[in-house]
Scaffold this motif. Sequence first.
Motif, PDB file in Angstrom:
ATOM      1  N   LYS A  83       1.031  -0.949  -0.375  1.00  9.51           N
ATOM      2  CA  LYS A  83       0.126  -0.263   0.138  1.00  9.51           C
ATOM      3  C   LYS A  83       0.540   1.204  -0.164  1.00  9.51           C
ATOM      4  N   GLY A  84       1.835   1.151  -0.052  1.00 14.69           N
ATOM      5  CA  GLY A  84       3.032   1.900   0.031  1.00 14.69           C
ATOM      6  C   GLY A  84       4.343   1.563   1.547  1.00 14.69           C
ATOM      7  N   PRO A  85       5.186   2.349   0.727  1.00 16.73           N
ATOM      8  CA  PRO A  85       6.804   1.873   2.167  1.00 16.73           C
ATOM      9  C   PRO A  85       5.702   2.179   3.540  1.00 16.73           C
ATOM     10  N   GLY A  86       5.875   1.226   3.778  1.00 14.32           N
ATOM     11  CA  GLY A  86       5.759   1.746   5.712  1.00 14.32           C
ATOM     12  C   GLY A  86       4.511   2.019   6.186  1.00 14.32           C
ATOM     13  N   PHE A  87       3.252   1.645   4.703  1.00 16.43           N
ATOM     14  CA  PHE A  87       2.596   1.887   5.166  1.00 16.43           C
ATOM     15  C   PHE A  87       1.304   1.224   6.493  1.00 16.43           C
ATOM     16  N   PRO A 399      17.130 -13.245  -3.942  1.00 19.05           N
ATOM     17  CA  PRO A 399      17.720 -13.613  -2.359  1.00 19.05           C
ATOM     18  C   PRO A 399      16.289 -13.225  -0.990  1.00 19.05           C
ATOM     19  N   ASP A 400      16.021 -14.061  -0.364  1.00 23.44           N
ATOM     20  CA  ASP A 400      15.682 -13.746   1.316  1.00 23.44           C
ATOM     21  C   ASP A 400      15.271 -11.921   1.710  1.00 23.44           C
ATOM     22  N   ASP A 401      14.711 -11.347   1.642  1.00 21.61           N
ATOM     23  CA  ASP A 401      15.057 -10.221   2.585  1.00 21.61           C
ATOM     24  C   ASP A 401      15.091  -9.058   0.983  1.00 21.61           C
ATOM     25  N   ALA A 402      15.153  -9.670  -0.145  1.00 25.81           N
ATOM     26  CA  ALA A 402      14.726  -8.169  -1.290  1.00 25.81           C
ATOM     27  C   ALA A 402      14.323  -7.819  -1.284  1.00 25.81           C
ATOM     28  N   THR A 403      14.917  -6.139  -1.734  1.00 26.32           N
ATOM     29  CA  THR A 403      12.844  -5.425  -1.865  1.00 26.32           C
ATOM     30  C   THR A 403      12.841  -5.328  -3.425  1.00 26.32           C
ATOM     31  N   VAL A 404      11.469  -5.277  -3.281  1.00 26.05           N
ATOM     32  CA  VAL A 404      10.609  -6.071  -5.319  1.00 26.05           C
ATOM     33  C   VAL A 404      10.159  -5.578  -5.420  1.00 26.05           C
ATOM     34  N   ASP A 425       5.045   2.308  -7.293  1.00 25.89           N
ATOM     35  CA  ASP A 425       4.545   3.004  -5.584  1.00 25.89           C
ATOM     36  C   ASP A 425       5.461   2.683  -4.699  1.00 25.89           C
ATOM     37  N   THR A 426       6.681   2.615  -5.138  1.00 26.53           N
ATOM     38  CA  THR A 426       7.708   2.292  -4.321  1.00 26.53           C
ATOM     39  C   THR A 426       7.994   4.507  -3.476  1.00 26.53           C
ATOM     40  N   ARG A 427       7.904   4.723  -4.064  1.00 24.40           N
ATOM     41  CA  ARG A 427       7.919   5.997  -3.314  1.00 24.40           C
ATOM     42  C   ARG A 427       9.487   6.524  -2.946  1.00 24.40           C
ATOM     43  N   GLY A 428      10.276   6.455  -3.595  1.00 24.47           N
ATOM     44  CA  GLY A 428      11.441   7.099  -3.747  1.00 24.47           C
ATOM     45  C   GLY A 428      12.498   5.364  -3.300  1.00 24.47           C
ATOM     46  N   VAL A 429      11.836   4.150  -2.846  1.00 23.42           N
ATOM     47  CA  VAL A 429      12.747   3.175  -2.418  1.00 23.42           C
ATOM     48  C   VAL A 429      13.085   3.135  -3.579  1.00 23.42           C
ATOM     49  N   LEU A 430      13.930   2.503  -4.040  1.00 23.61           N
ATOM     50  CA  LEU A 430      15.124   1.888  -5.178  1.00 23.61           C
ATOM     51  C   LEU A 430      15.072   0.447  -4.799  1.00 23.61           C
ATOM     52  N   PRO A 431      14.174  -0.213  -5.407  1.00 23.16           N
ATOM     53  CA  PRO A 431      14.236  -2.104  -5.125  1.00 23.16           C
ATOM     54  C   PRO A 431      14.989  -3.031  -5.963  1.00 23.16           C
ATOM     55  N   HIS A 454      12.663   3.835 -12.919  1.00 24.23           N
ATOM     56  CA  HIS A 454      13.284   4.603 -11.769  1.00 24.23           C
ATOM     57  C   HIS A 454      14.500   5.263 -13.166  1.00 24.23           C
ATOM     58  N   PRO A 455      14.386   5.975 -13.671  1.00 21.63           N
ATOM     59  CA  PRO A 455      15.277   6.924 -14.227  1.00 21.63           C
ATOM     60  C   PRO A 455      16.821   6.527 -13.643  1.00 21.63           C
ATOM     61  N   LEU A 456      16.817   6.635 -13.189  1.00 21.01           N
ATOM     62  CA  LEU A 456      18.965   6.967 -12.331  1.00 21.01           C
ATOM     63  C   LEU A 456      18.944   5.892 -11.939  1.00 21.01           C
ATOM     64  N   ALA A 457      18.415   4.638 -12.412  1.00 22.18           N
ATOM     65  CA  ALA A 457      18.466   2.695 -12.227  1.00 22.18           C
ATOM     66  C   ALA A 457      18.955   2.452 -13.392  1.00 22.18           C
ATOM     67  N   GLU A 458      19.669   1.329 -13.352  1.00 20.36           N
ATOM     68  CA  GLU A 458      19.916   0.230 -14.076  1.00 20.36           C
ATOM     69  C   GLU A 458      19.845  -0.702 -14.238  1.00 20.36           C
ATOM     70  N   TYR A 459      18.781  -1.707 -14.881  1.00 21.19           N
ATOM     71  CA  TYR A 459      18.367  -3.090 -14.790  1.00 21.19           C
ATOM     72  C   TYR A 459      18.131  -3.676 -15.550  1.00 21.19           C
ATOM     73  N   ALA A 460      18.026  -5.635 -15.297  1.00 25.72           N
ATOM     74  CA  ALA A 460      19.036  -6.151 -16.639  1.00 25.72           C
ATOM     75  C   ALA A 460      17.840  -7.339 -15.917  1.00 25.72           C
ATOM     76  N   VAL A 461      17.704  -8.088 -16.726  1.00 28.19           N
ATOM     77  CA  VAL A 461      16.601  -9.560 -16.585  1.00 28.19           C
ATOM     78  C   VAL A 461      17.837 -10.856 -16.846  1.00 28.19           C
ATOM     79  N   ALA A 462      16.722 -10.669 -15.439  1.00 27.34           N
ATOM     80  CA  ALA A 462      18.093 -11.659 -14.598  1.00 27.34           C
ATOM     81  C   ALA A 462      17.523 -13.171 -14.943  1.00 27.34           C
TER      82      ALA A 462
END
Length: 480
Positions: A83-87, A399-404, A425-431, A454-462
């Motif tokens: 519902k939103g980080p920390g909601f 992995p466990d405890d990862a942010t997704v 809807d990560t509201r500033g959190v970069l998963p 996330h324009p300032l991050a780079e993601y690749a297909v895992a």
Amino acid sequence: MPAPTVQVSQPRIPSPVARPRGDRHPGRARGEPWALAAVLFAAYTVVSLGRYRHMATLSWDLGIFEQVVRSYARLRAPVADLKGPGFDILGDHFSPVTALLAPVYRLFPSPVTLLVAQAALFALSAVPVTRAASRLLGRRQGLALGLAYGLSWGVQRAVDFDFHEICFAVPLIAFSLEALLARRPRAALGWALPLVLVKEDLGLTLAAIALVVAWRTRGSSPRTVRYALGAAVFGVAATVLVLTVVVPAFNTSGGYDYWNKVSGAGSPFDGAGSKLRTLAWLLIPTSGLLALRSPLLLVALPTLGWRFLSGDEHYWGTDWHYSAVLMPVVFLALADALPAVRRAARAWLRSYAAHLPAAVAAAALALTTSLPLAQLTEAEVYRTPAAVSDVERLLARIPDDATVEANVGPVSRLTARCRVFWLGDTRGVLPEYIALENIDGRYRDPVDYARTLHPLAEYAVAGEAAGYVVLERRTATAGV
């Protein structure tokens, strides 16, 4: 001397309330409601886990409630990051009752725990319905009504809708109305009082039950009438307090997010066709309209009121879980009405009442062929598709405890071990990862879509499997 008179004793005809027909085996009668509940529990569990097994989740609710129960199990505030980080979920719906699942979840940390618990609660509600109907109508007809209730479309729709907190309300309402019909009004109030902890609107249902209790005891127990009126005031006050103070205090916006569902409503006649169809489904196949003869049906008015006054058309129909709380009300209203109808002056009405429990059970069985429990006859519901196994292996790489960050499909496979956010809807959190259900090809270029998120991050297909894609964060600009 006058001739002696001979008194001929007339055979005693058992009343439907005091000694219904078919109660020659009281021990068996006591066990039958629980046996029926056990069968229903097995059926509900198979259907519910079958949907989970096929990754056919309908919404994000299962993931949200797992995050909440997981927080309770760790003795933390009930945060739902979906519902939103920390909601804090108490800022969305007031449902602290879900904390009761925390001990079991601590032992079995899985969304399956929630689904099985829900199946058990729904099945449990069949016990008071069957007992009350058997007490009033006799064992056979009571079992018929109990079966019809267990197969009712409202309960089946709720079982098919992943998980929702109303699974606690259904047995509470059923036990409350059973106590009322057994002339235990204070017990009826006791069962109804916890409804204020299930969901914010159910305080009004508590008030409705209390008013029916007051009406039924008005000539026999003035003290109980006072208790009932006090409970009604408490129910209304609790609803007002929760909606105006408690929920806004936990909500990041300082308000209640669902007011717009009502404030955006147009005329009450909007969607009249859908609303009338819902009323028809509510009263005809479940009670043959005879539930209208019982004051217990008034308990359904608060739920129907907010649903039909809402501007959200999803509340008007028969889908989802919204009608589950109405099912024990309707069936117990029918059980309450039938004894009086059996003594009606019109022969056709007496005959109608005598045959109605069997007819309602037959209607429930017939309708089940097009409802979720029909899946019990399909072999696929018991199997895990190969495609699902492939997707689960793909998601297991996270992995466990990862942010997704994820959409509906992957959510319920990750919330037990990761911190999961709703897509966009990560509201500033970069998963660290993005998990996408992309079976319909909505995201033509998942990497490019991740860049828009996330324009300032780079993601690749895992990895990819059966229309699902997992993206892993490679780099991020300093300071992000």
